[in-house]
Design a protein around this motif. Structure first.
Motif, short mmCIF file in Angstrom:
data_model
loop_
_atom_site.label_atom_id
_atom_site.label_comp_id
_atom_site.label_asym_id
_atom_site.label_seq_id
_atom_site.Cartn_x
_atom_site.Cartn_y
_atom_site.Cartn_z
N VAL A 88 0.87 -1.18 0.00
CA VAL A 88 0.00 0.00 0.00
C VAL A 88 0.90 1.22 0.00
O VAL A 88 2.09 1.15 0.32
CB VAL A 88 -0.93 0.03 1.24
N GLN A 107 -4.89 3.74 5.56
CA GLN A 107 -5.89 3.15 4.68
C GLN A 107 -6.94 2.44 5.52
O GLN A 107 -6.62 1.78 6.52
CB GLN A 107 -5.26 2.12 3.73
N ALA A 131 -8.82 -1.35 -1.05
CA ALA A 131 -7.41 -1.33 -0.68
C ALA A 131 -6.97 -2.66 -0.10
O ALA A 131 -5.88 -3.17 -0.39
CB ALA A 131 -7.15 -0.20 0.32
N GLU A 134 -4.56 0.23 10.63
CA GLU A 134 -5.17 1.11 9.63
C GLU A 134 -4.66 2.54 9.80
O GLU A 134 -4.42 3.25 8.80
CB GLU A 134 -6.70 1.07 9.75
#
Length: 311
Positions: free
Chosen positions: A7, A59, A74, A54
């Motif tokens: 990510v 995300q 995601a 998170e």
């Protein structure tokens, strides 16, 4: 060992595998409560860890719903990468373990129901008595444990193994037959297609490997009433011993029990092949190889009991 997530991270902080693995586990279980049970922790603890992760990656990875967790886009975008990372980490773990060459450590064995209780458990106890440096954990459970993830080291199972890189070996043929209490036969007589409407049966759930048992019973007694379905052979046995129904049972478990008899059916009794499975990376670990050889020899000695020639 530290891994980086797939990510976009502004902070550049490394994430370790435990953080990433949490996402994979939550996606696999589908809810915090189920994941907590599977990991042996609490739901609030997992919720806090997920919130922290998170926040760290910036995300949102799961949408919380009353029925569980829904992975976001995601999250879905990184799951295949996480699976690859897990497979690589597990391969490293298995190959390092394969270098062990002494008879020390733990072995986890999985079996199921009556087989684990009455056949496998005594074998493992005899083996452990001869090898004090080895600890054996036996899990009797109908779940299919993942040998690649080393949920178990050795599995005994009816039917084939569907995981990659599993070496399987047939160790026994288990013969079944139709059993009833003497009192039941006194009331209803020997079974036949003509009198099957008077019979009651207790069946196993229709797991794929058990279909042959149910099909044989239904062919034998086409009009019998199914009064109970269960996932446990022991439950079947208790109903039969109570004189309430007949059931397809393994000879090893039912033959010779006071008040029970194998009924004459005029057809070949069903037989299920029992297989041992082990991951190819760990089968030559000294303690695992020793246990495999021991159980194979033990099953050879039980051949006539597990598969009687003239039941």
């Amino acid at each position: 060992m530290a891994f980086y997530a797939a990510v976009d991270l502004d902070r550049g902080d490394p994430m370790d595998w435990e953080e990433l693995h949490l996402v994979q586990v939550l996606a696999r279980y589908g809810s915090l409560s189920a994941a907590a049970r599977g990991l042996g922790t609490s739901q609030p603890t997992l919720s806090r860890r997920l919130d922290a992760f998170e926040g760290k990656c910036g995300q949102k990875l799961f949408e919380r719903h009353p029925n569980g967790l829904m992975p976001t886009m995601a999250c879905r975008s990184i799951l295949s990468a996480l699976d690859e990372m897990e497979a690589g980490a597990l391969a490293v773990e298995r190959r390092l373990a394969a270098q062990e060459d002494d008879l020390q450590g733990a072995i986890t064995v999985t079996s199921l129901d009556w087989l684990g209780d009455y056949v496998i458990a005594p074998m493992l106890a005899r083996f452990a008595a001869c090898h004090p440096g080895i600890t054996i954990n036996l899990l009797n459970d109908s779940r299919r444990f993942n040998l690649s993830r080393r949920d178990a080291d050795i599995a005994f199972r009816f039917g084939s193994f569907d995981q990659n890189d599993i070496v399987e070996r047939k160790v026994a043929d288990i013969r079944y037959g139709l059993f009833a209490a003497d009192s039941y036969v006194d009331r209803f007589g020997q079974p036949s297609a003509d009198n099957s409407c008077t019979y009651s049966v207790v069946e196993l759930d229709e797991a794929p490997v058990r279909v042959s048992l149910s099909a044989w019973l239904r062919e034998l007694l086409p009009d019998a009433r199914v009064i109970l379905r269960t996932n446990s052979i022991r439950s079947q046995l208790s109903v039969v011993e109570a004189g309430l129904a007949v059931a397809t049972l393994p000879f090893f478990l039912a033959a010779g029990r006071p008040g029970l008899r194998a009924l004459v059916t005029g057809t070949s009794a069903p037989t299920l092949p029992l297989k041992l499975g082990v991951h190819s990376d760990v089968r030559n670990i000294a303690r695992i190889r020793k246990l495999i050889d021991f159980t194979v020899a033990e099953f050879s000695g039980l051949r006539s009991s597990l598969h009687p020639a003239n039941p």
